[in-house]
Motif scaffolding. Sequence first.
Motif, short mmCIF file in Angstrom:
data_model
loop_
_atom_site.label_atom_id
_atom_site.label_comp_id
_atom_site.label_asym_id
_atom_site.label_seq_id
_atom_site.Cartn_x
_atom_site.Cartn_y
_atom_site.Cartn_z
N ALA A 226 1.00 5.62 -0.47
CA ALA A 226 0.17 6.82 -0.35
C ALA A 226 0.77 7.95 -1.18
N THR B 117 -4.44 6.34 -1.37
CA THR B 117 -3.67 5.13 -1.12
C THR B 117 -3.99 4.17 -2.25
N GLN C 247 0.87 -1.17 0.00
CA GLN C 247 0.00 0.00 0.00
C GLN C 247 0.90 1.22 0.00
#
Length: 148
Positions: free
Chosen positions: A6, A17, A4
Amino acid sequence: MSDQMAGGCACGRVRYTVAVHDDDAYLCHCRMCQRSTGSVSIASKNVKQAELCWDGEPDWYDSSPIAVRPYCRECGTSFGFKFKDGSENIDLTVASFDDPSRFEPKHHFGAESMHRQWLNTEGLKEIRTDEYKKLVDKWVEATGEFPG
């Protein structure tokens, strides 16, 4: 395996994200990207729209009959490109990621509009931001410190 990651705009109004599955990115030199970003090329990372979550919805510019481009209306940050046809993917601008350092360019696109003199700049004088006293002084005067 995915990570993940951002990203967001300069003012912080729009954040995102997204799941990133590899380090592959590309440079687009097409005239549409050049004009929409004001740059000679734009570094992009292709991701799945279903794995992208916006925190603060971007604005969308209807840039052509086939595509729209997300951006922040407050600070002007360009977030990328997506086709209008319901494609499952979207391209995000590499520089809008909080840490763009992991991505590596794998190819050029829009080569017909490439400005080759801007590709290999090795050997040009390199000036660090903190070495430019006039800029440092302006930051210190305005905020009390130099962002770094």
